[in-house]
Design a protein around this motif. Structure first.
Motif, PDB file in Angstrom:
ATOM      1  N   LYS A 100       0.829  -1.209   0.000  1.00  9.02           N
ATOM      2  CA  LYS A 100       0.000   0.000   0.000  1.00  9.02           C
ATOM      3  C   LYS A 100       0.863   1.258   0.000  1.00  9.02           C
ATOM      4  N   VAL A 101       2.002   1.208   0.655  1.00  7.55           N
ATOM      5  CA  VAL A 101       2.892   2.367   0.694  1.00  7.55           C
ATOM      6  C   VAL A 101       3.320   2.795  -0.715  1.00  7.55           C
ATOM      7  N   PHE A 102       3.539   1.836  -1.614  1.00  2.31           N
ATOM      8  CA  PHE A 102       3.915   2.165  -2.987  1.00  2.31           C
ATOM      9  C   PHE A 102       2.754   2.824  -3.718  1.00  2.31           C
ATOM     10  N   ALA A 103       1.553   2.294  -3.492  1.00  8.31           N
ATOM     11  CA  ALA A 103       0.371   2.903  -4.106  1.00  8.31           C
ATOM     12  C   ALA A 103       0.167   4.318  -3.582  1.00  8.31           C
ATOM     13  N   ASN A 104       0.352   4.515  -2.283  1.00  9.23           N
ATOM     14  CA  ASN A 104       0.166   5.850  -1.698  1.00  9.23           C
ATOM     15  C   ASN A 104       1.106   6.879  -2.294  1.00  9.23           C
ATOM     16  N   HIS A 105       2.330   6.496  -2.564  1.00  9.38           N
ATOM     17  CA  HIS A 105       3.337   7.452  -3.016  1.00  9.38           C
ATOM     18  C   HIS A 105       3.448   7.577  -4.535  1.00  9.38           C
ATOM     19  N   PHE A 106       3.137   6.525  -5.292  1.00 13.35           N
ATOM     20  CA  PHE A 106       3.431   6.549  -6.721  1.00 13.35           C
ATOM     21  C   PHE A 106       2.245   6.272  -7.637  1.00 13.35           C
ATOM     22  N   GLU A 107       1.144   5.757  -7.106  1.00 11.23           N
ATOM     23  CA  GLU A 107       0.033   5.347  -7.968  1.00 11.23           C
ATOM     24  C   GLU A 107      -0.524   6.509  -8.790  1.00 11.23           C
ATOM     25  N   HIS A 108      -0.701   7.676  -8.176  1.00 11.37           N
ATOM     26  CA  HIS A 108      -1.250   8.809  -8.915  1.00 11.37           C
ATOM     27  C   HIS A 108      -0.334   9.213 -10.071  1.00 11.37           C
ATOM     28  N   ARG A 109       0.963   9.076  -9.887  1.00  6.41           N
ATOM     29  CA  ARG A 109       1.907   9.416 -10.967  1.00  6.41           C
ATOM     30  C   ARG A 109       1.806   8.421 -12.118  1.00  6.41           C
ATOM     31  N   LEU A 110       1.657   7.135 -11.771  1.00  8.83           N
ATOM     32  CA  LEU A 110       1.514   6.119 -12.809  1.00  8.83           C
ATOM     33  C   LEU A 110       0.232   6.352 -13.597  1.00  8.83           C
ATOM     34  N   HIS A 111      -0.869   6.606 -12.915  1.00 10.31           N
ATOM     35  CA  HIS A 111      -2.141   6.856 -13.601  1.00 10.31           C
ATOM     36  C   HIS A 111      -2.054   8.086 -14.498  1.00 10.31           C
ATOM     37  N   ARG A 112      -1.346   9.092 -14.041  1.00 15.58           N
ATOM     38  CA  ARG A 112      -1.207  10.320 -14.822  1.00 15.58           C
ATOM     39  C   ARG A 112      -0.369  10.080 -16.084  1.00 15.58           C
ATOM     40  N   ALA A 113       0.636   9.222 -16.002  1.00 18.93           N
ATOM     41  CA  ALA A 113       1.550   8.996 -17.121  1.00 18.93           C
ATOM     42  C   ALA A 113       1.085   7.895 -18.073  1.00 18.93           C
ATOM     43  N   ALA A 114       0.350   6.910 -17.577  1.00 17.40           N
ATOM     44  CA  ALA A 114      -0.026   5.745 -18.377  1.00 17.40           C
ATOM     45  C   ALA A 114      -1.326   5.993 -19.133  1.00 17.40           C
ATOM     46  N   LYS A 115      -1.370   5.528 -20.348  1.00 19.22           N
ATOM     47  CA  LYS A 115      -2.590   5.644 -21.151  1.00 19.22           C
ATOM     48  C   LYS A 115      -3.527   4.466 -20.910  1.00 19.22           C
ATOM     49  N   ARG A 116      -2.978   3.231 -20.962  1.00 19.75           N
ATOM     50  CA  ARG A 116      -3.805   2.064 -20.693  1.00 19.75           C
ATOM     51  C   ARG A 116      -2.914   0.884 -20.339  1.00 19.75           C
ATOM     52  N   SER A 117      -3.460  -0.027 -19.577  1.00 19.96           N
ATOM     53  CA  SER A 117      -2.731  -1.226 -19.209  1.00 19.96           C
ATOM     54  C   SER A 117      -3.733  -2.260 -18.736  1.00 19.96           C
ATOM     55  N   GLY A 118      -3.593  -3.482 -19.208  1.00 21.28           N
ATOM     56  CA  GLY A 118      -4.501  -4.551 -18.804  1.00 21.28           C
ATOM     57  C   GLY A 118      -4.401  -4.880 -17.329  1.00 21.28           C
ATOM     58  N   ILE A 119      -3.287  -4.527 -16.715  1.00 23.25           N
ATOM     59  CA  ILE A 119      -3.108  -4.837 -15.304  1.00 23.25           C
ATOM     60  C   ILE A 119      -4.046  -4.008 -14.426  1.00 23.25           C
ATOM     61  N   ARG A 120      -4.556  -2.887 -14.975  1.00 25.82           N
ATOM     62  CA  ARG A 120      -5.421  -2.010 -14.203  1.00 25.82           C
ATOM     63  C   ARG A 120      -6.897  -2.281 -14.428  1.00 25.82           C
ATOM     64  N   THR A 121      -7.281  -3.448 -14.920  1.00 28.59           N
ATOM     65  CA  THR A 121      -8.678  -3.691 -15.247  1.00 28.59           C
ATOM     66  C   THR A 121      -9.597  -3.572 -14.047  1.00 28.59           C
ATOM     67  N   ASN A 122      -9.135  -3.894 -12.851  1.00 25.46           N
ATOM     68  CA  ASN A 122      -9.966  -3.798 -11.653  1.00 25.46           C
ATOM     69  C   ASN A 122      -9.626  -2.578 -10.803  1.00 25.46           C
ATOM     70  N   ALA A 123      -8.707  -1.776 -11.259  1.00 27.15           N
ATOM     71  CA  ALA A 123      -8.287  -0.591 -10.501  1.00 27.15           C
ATOM     72  C   ALA A 123      -9.090   0.618 -10.961  1.00 27.15           C
ATOM     73  N   PRO A 124      -9.143   1.649 -10.153  1.00 25.85           N
ATOM     74  CA  PRO A 124      -9.826   2.865 -10.580  1.00 25.85           C
ATOM     75  C   PRO A 124      -9.170   3.428 -11.836  1.00 25.85           C
ATOM     76  N   ARG A 125      -9.969   3.944 -12.726  1.00 19.13           N
ATOM     77  CA  ARG A 125      -9.438   4.495 -13.973  1.00 19.13           C
ATOM     78  C   ARG A 125      -8.771   5.837 -13.730  1.00 19.13           C
ATOM     79  N   ALA A 126      -7.723   6.074 -14.504  1.00 16.29           N
ATOM     80  CA  ALA A 126      -7.004   7.350 -14.423  1.00 16.29           C
ATOM     81  C   ALA A 126      -7.833   8.423 -15.110  1.00 16.29           C
ATOM     82  N   THR A 127      -7.787   9.606 -14.596  1.00 15.83           N
ATOM     83  CA  THR A 127      -8.458  10.722 -15.254  1.00 15.83           C
ATOM     84  C   THR A 127      -7.569  11.228 -16.364  1.00 15.83           C
ATOM     85  N   GLN A 128      -8.168  11.589 -17.469  1.00 15.30           N
ATOM     86  CA  GLN A 128      -7.361  12.042 -18.614  1.00 15.30           C
ATOM     87  C   GLN A 128      -7.593  13.485 -18.909  1.00 15.30           C
TER      88      GLN A 128
END
Length: 92
Positions: free
Chosen positions: A64-92
């Motif tokens: 969880k510590v990794f998600a807390n510190h870096f998840e928002h950056r990954l969502h902001r930088a990534a366009k799409r990934s199959g690994i995130r199918t159950n995760a909240p979608r990134a805002t574009q």
């Protein structure tokens, strides 16, 4: 081994017939020699931890510590990934 890696790199990027589709010499490389590989190692490690945490938050609660510190950056930088199918979608 160092000489083989250097010779492969020279062959790839040499003036004669460079191998235009290869990014790095085809060897198991040490990341201290290639900054691009070091960055890829770090990103792959983070994404792997995110994937484990997203798939089973109870089993991987320590991640969880990794998600807390870096998840928002990954969502902001990534366009799409199959690994995130159950995760909240990134805002574009």
């Amino acid at each position: 081994r160092q000489n083989l890696i250097t010779a492969a790199a020279r062959s790839m990027y040499g003036a004669g017939e460079p191998r235009k589709r290869l990014i790095e010499p085809p060897f198991q490389l040490e990341s201290h020699r290639y900054q691009t590989l070091q960055a890829a190692d770090w990103i792959a490690g983070l994404v792997g931890r995110f994937g484990a945490y997203w798939c089973d938050k109870d089993a991987y609660a320590d991640y969880k510590v990794f998600a807390n510190h870096f998840e928002h950056r990954l969502h902001r930088a990534a366009k799409r990934s199959g690994i995130r199918t159950n995760a909240p979608r990134a805002t574009q």
